[in-house]
Design a protein around this motif. Sequence first.
Motif, PDB file in Angstrom:
ATOM      1  N   VAL A  17       0.746  -1.257   0.231  1.00 32.94           N
ATOM      2  CA  VAL A  17       0.320  -0.074   0.355  1.00 32.94           C
ATOM      3  C   VAL A  17       0.945   1.308  -0.307  1.00 32.94           C
ATOM      4  O   VAL A  17       0.680   2.063  -0.553  1.00 32.94           O
ATOM      5  CB  VAL A  17      -0.638   0.043   1.517  1.00 32.94           C
ATOM      6  N   ARG A  18       2.137   1.515   1.046  1.00 31.74           N
ATOM      7  CA  ARG A  18       2.453   2.207   1.086  1.00 31.74           C
ATOM      8  C   ARG A  18       3.981   2.505  -0.268  1.00 31.74           C
ATOM      9  O   ARG A  18       3.629   3.412  -1.561  1.00 31.74           O
ATOM     10  CB  ARG A  18       3.525   1.836   2.083  1.00 31.74           C
ATOM     11  N   LEU A  19       4.429   1.619  -1.456  1.00 31.11           N
ATOM     12  CA  LEU A  19       4.557   1.536  -2.426  1.00 31.11           C
ATOM     13  C   LEU A  19       3.392   1.974  -3.056  1.00 31.11           C
ATOM     14  O   LEU A  19       4.215   2.973  -4.310  1.00 31.11           O
ATOM     15  CB  LEU A  19       4.997   0.380  -2.605  1.00 31.11           C
ATOM     16  N   ILE A  20       2.695   1.775  -3.301  1.00 25.48           N
ATOM     17  CA  ILE A  20       1.438   2.393  -4.226  1.00 25.48           C
ATOM     18  C   ILE A  20       1.299   3.822  -4.015  1.00 25.48           C
ATOM     19  O   ILE A  20       0.994   4.512  -4.887  1.00 25.48           O
ATOM     20  CB  ILE A  20       0.121   0.944  -4.114  1.00 25.48           C
ATOM     21  N   LEU A  21       0.981   3.910  -2.969  1.00 29.01           N
ATOM     22  CA  LEU A  21       0.703   5.275  -2.636  1.00 29.01           C
ATOM     23  C   LEU A  21       1.671   6.168  -3.032  1.00 29.01           C
ATOM     24  O   LEU A  21       2.069   7.745  -3.659  1.00 29.01           O
ATOM     25  CB  LEU A  21       0.387   5.241  -0.949  1.00 29.01           C
ATOM     26  N   ALA A  22       2.834   6.041  -2.820  1.00 24.74           N
ATOM     27  CA  ALA A  22       4.289   6.351  -3.207  1.00 24.74           C
ATOM     28  C   ALA A  22       4.646   6.748  -4.761  1.00 24.74           C
ATOM     29  O   ALA A  22       4.079   7.650  -5.296  1.00 24.74           O
ATOM     30  CB  ALA A  22       5.871   6.443  -2.474  1.00 24.74           C
ATOM     31  N   GLY A  23       3.762   5.697  -5.874  1.00 29.19           N
ATOM     32  CA  GLY A  23       3.952   5.645  -7.057  1.00 29.19           C
ATOM     33  C   GLY A  23       3.213   6.258  -7.563  1.00 29.19           C
ATOM     34  O   GLY A  23       2.925   7.788  -8.241  1.00 29.19           O
ATOM     35  N   LEU A  24       2.064   6.709  -7.075  1.00 28.59           N
ATOM     36  CA  LEU A  24       0.369   7.178  -7.303  1.00 28.59           C
ATOM     37  C   LEU A  24       1.128   8.649  -6.641  1.00 28.59           C
ATOM     38  O   LEU A  24       0.778   9.805  -7.737  1.00 28.59           O
ATOM     39  CB  LEU A  24      -0.336   6.742  -6.647  1.00 28.59           C
ATOM     40  N   ALA A  25       1.785   9.243  -5.786  1.00 32.80           N
ATOM     41  CA  ALA A  25       2.712  10.920  -5.724  1.00 32.80           C
ATOM     42  C   ALA A  25       3.444  10.881  -6.404  1.00 32.80           C
ATOM     43  O   ALA A  25       2.890  12.473  -7.027  1.00 32.80           O
ATOM     44  CB  ALA A  25       2.911  10.705  -4.211  1.00 32.80           C
ATOM     45  N   LEU A  26       3.717  10.458  -6.855  1.00 31.87           N
ATOM     46  CA  LEU A  26       5.205  10.055  -7.938  1.00 31.87           C
ATOM     47  C   LEU A  26       4.472  10.976  -9.280  1.00 31.87           C
ATOM     48  O   LEU A  26       5.051  11.382 -10.313  1.00 31.87           O
ATOM     49  CB  LEU A  26       6.403   9.072  -8.439  1.00 31.87           C
ATOM     50  N   VAL A  27       3.694  10.196 -10.383  1.00 32.69           N
ATOM     51  CA  VAL A  27       3.218  10.270 -10.852  1.00 32.69           C
ATOM     52  C   VAL A  27       1.778  11.368 -10.786  1.00 32.69           C
ATOM     53  O   VAL A  27       2.565  12.579 -11.880  1.00 32.69           O
ATOM     54  CB  VAL A  27       2.082   9.233 -11.202  1.00 32.69           C
ATOM     55  N   ALA A  28       1.781  12.256  -9.625  1.00 35.64           N
ATOM     56  CA  ALA A  28       1.089  13.498  -9.527  1.00 35.64           C
ATOM     57  C   ALA A  28       1.799  14.192  -9.696  1.00 35.64           C
ATOM     58  O   ALA A  28       1.598  15.397 -10.247  1.00 35.64           O
ATOM     59  CB  ALA A  28       0.497  13.182  -8.045  1.00 35.64           C
ATOM     60  N   ALA A  29       2.879  14.304  -8.929  1.00 36.58           N
ATOM     61  CA  ALA A  29       4.284  15.369  -9.091  1.00 36.58           C
ATOM     62  C   ALA A  29       4.237  15.891 -10.559  1.00 36.58           C
ATOM     63  O   ALA A  29       4.868  16.861 -11.024  1.00 36.58           O
ATOM     64  CB  ALA A  29       4.984  14.962  -7.968  1.00 36.58           C
ATOM     65  N   LEU A  30       4.584  14.611 -11.131  1.00 38.58           N
ATOM     66  CA  LEU A  30       5.110  14.306 -12.657  1.00 38.58           C
ATOM     67  C   LEU A  30       3.936  15.001 -13.660  1.00 38.58           C
ATOM     68  O   LEU A  30       4.450  15.935 -14.610  1.00 38.58           O
ATOM     69  CB  LEU A  30       5.709  13.004 -13.049  1.00 38.58           C
ATOM     70  N   ALA A  31       2.766  15.256 -13.070  1.00 33.63           N
ATOM     71  CA  ALA A  31       1.935  15.805 -14.553  1.00 33.63           C
ATOM     72  C   ALA A  31       1.711  17.007 -13.570  1.00 33.63           C
ATOM     73  O   ALA A  31       1.184  18.039 -14.425  1.00 33.63           O
ATOM     74  CB  ALA A  31       0.664  14.529 -13.208  1.00 33.63           C
ATOM     75  N   GLY A  32       1.736  17.217 -12.271  1.00 31.83           N
ATOM     76  CA  GLY A  32       1.782  18.903 -12.104  1.00 31.83           C
ATOM     77  C   GLY A  32       2.954  19.339 -12.253  1.00 31.83           C
ATOM     78  O   GLY A  32       2.769  20.468 -13.175  1.00 31.83           O
ATOM     79  N   ALA A  33       4.172  18.540 -12.579  1.00 27.48           N
ATOM     80  CA  ALA A  33       5.210  19.850 -12.458  1.00 27.48           C
ATOM     81  C   ALA A  33       5.089  19.550 -14.685  1.00 27.48           C
ATOM     82  O   ALA A  33       5.245  20.587 -15.188  1.00 27.48           O
ATOM     83  CB  ALA A  33       6.693  18.660 -12.944  1.00 27.48           C
ATOM     84  N   TRP A  34       4.533  18.588 -14.892  1.00 27.51           N
ATOM     85  CA  TRP A  34       3.987  18.518 -16.920  1.00 27.51           C
ATOM     86  C   TRP A  34       3.010  19.979 -16.984  1.00 27.51           C
ATOM     87  O   TRP A  34       3.644  20.869 -17.860  1.00 27.51           O
ATOM     88  CB  TRP A  34       3.406  17.648 -17.250  1.00 27.51           C
ATOM     89  N   GLY A  35       2.379  19.978 -15.902  1.00 24.60           N
ATOM     90  CA  GLY A  35       1.503  20.870 -16.039  1.00 24.60           C
ATOM     91  C   GLY A  35       1.798  22.675 -16.122  1.00 24.60           C
ATOM     92  O   GLY A  35       1.371  23.279 -16.559  1.00 24.60           O
ATOM     93  N   LEU A  36       2.388  22.440 -14.961  1.00 23.81           N
ATOM     94  CA  LEU A  36       2.586  23.520 -14.106  1.00 23.81           C
ATOM     95  C   LEU A  36       3.776  24.462 -15.544  1.00 23.81           C
ATOM     96  O   LEU A  36       4.097  25.719 -16.478  1.00 23.81           O
ATOM     97  CB  LEU A  36       3.675  24.358 -13.124  1.00 23.81           C
ATOM     98  N   ILE A  37       5.173  23.340 -16.579  1.00 23.33           N
ATOM     99  CA  ILE A  37       5.669  24.032 -17.958  1.00 23.33           C
ATOM    100  C   ILE A  37       4.678  24.173 -18.651  1.00 23.33           C
ATOM    101  O   ILE A  37       5.021  24.654 -19.666  1.00 23.33           O
ATOM    102  CB  ILE A  37       6.677  22.266 -17.859  1.00 23.33           C
ATOM    103  N   ASN A  38       3.737  23.491 -19.068  1.00 24.11           N
ATOM    104  CA  ASN A  38       2.586  24.336 -20.122  1.00 24.11           C
ATOM    105  C   ASN A  38       2.198  25.194 -20.337  1.00 24.11           C
ATOM    106  O   ASN A  38       1.761  25.981 -21.158  1.00 24.11           O
ATOM    107  CB  ASN A  38       1.985  22.857 -20.230  1.00 24.11           C
ATOM    108  N   VAL A  39       2.154  25.590 -18.844  1.00 20.49           N
ATOM    109  CA  VAL A  39       1.311  26.319 -18.476  1.00 20.49           C
ATOM    110  C   VAL A  39       1.923  27.932 -18.609  1.00 20.49           C
ATOM    111  O   VAL A  39       1.609  28.997 -19.180  1.00 20.49           O
ATOM    112  CB  VAL A  39       0.404  27.303 -16.875  1.00 20.49           C
ATOM    113  N   ARG A  40       3.208  27.751 -18.152  1.00 19.20           N
ATOM    114  CA  ARG A  40       4.186  28.826 -18.508  1.00 19.20           C
ATOM    115  C   ARG A  40       4.543  29.601 -19.742  1.00 19.20           C
ATOM    116  O   ARG A  40       4.819  30.264 -20.404  1.00 19.20           O
ATOM    117  CB  ARG A  40       5.059  28.619 -17.885  1.00 19.20           C
ATOM    118  N   ALA A  41       4.651  27.963 -20.491  1.00 17.87           N
ATOM    119  CA  ALA A  41       4.737  27.750 -21.766  1.00 17.87           C
ATOM    120  C   ALA A  41       4.160  29.164 -22.791  1.00 17.87           C
ATOM    121  O   ALA A  41       4.235  29.826 -23.132  1.00 17.87           O
ATOM    122  CB  ALA A  41       5.326  26.893 -23.128  1.00 17.87           C
ATOM    123  N   ILE A  42       2.282  28.576 -22.179  1.00 17.76           N
ATOM    124  CA  ILE A  42       1.475  29.336 -23.214  1.00 17.76           C
ATOM    125  C   ILE A  42       1.734  30.721 -22.429  1.00 17.76           C
ATOM    126  O   ILE A  42       1.275  31.911 -23.519  1.00 17.76           O
ATOM    127  CB  ILE A  42       0.067  28.799 -22.459  1.00 17.76           C
TER     128      ILE A  42
END
Length: 183
Positions: A17-42
């Motif tokens: 459960v901890r590994l799954i939650l850590a993986g989901l947190a990592l995916v969410a952090a990467l998605a957030g960073a990708w979104g911020l990069i695109n918002v800044r680019a726009i």
Amino acid sequence: MRRKFQQGARSGRDLRVRLILAGLALVAALAGAWGLINVRAIAIYNEGTHTLSANVRQAQNPQADPASIKALQDQAEHLFAQVERPGLLILPQTRQAAQANRAANAALTSRTERLFKKQKADKARDWQNGSGKGSSSGLTERQEAEVEDLLKRSQQQSEPSASPTPTGKASDNKGQGRNVKPW
């Protein structure tokens, strides 16, 4: 023994459960960073587009300053290059729009460079032909005549003993100081 087995199974489940939650947190952090990069680019793309639009308007003005147009073109080029810098992380629509505006800016740059070279050549030719007598000061012949007339009148009115003070009054102490023309 059953108790140890149950504790081992529970700790194994907790670890998964901890590994799954850590993986989901990592995916969410990467998605957030990708979104911020695109918002800044726009946002940078919008600023570059605004600069390009202002540059087009200014380039249409026949009395525009070539240096300011060049500065705006350089600024727009820098902004569009900055949009494209993250590469594949940028949304394809944003990247394509930035590339199109960058190409438009390059076309405008070459057009304005040709136009201003032609204007310089025309001014040089006019100057050599004698028709550009007053163009070095930016005044028409009538305006130059008025300035010369004012200078002559100013010189006639000034007295050799009266020197101007910083307030523009002659330095006589009688209280009857005249305004001295600065030209």
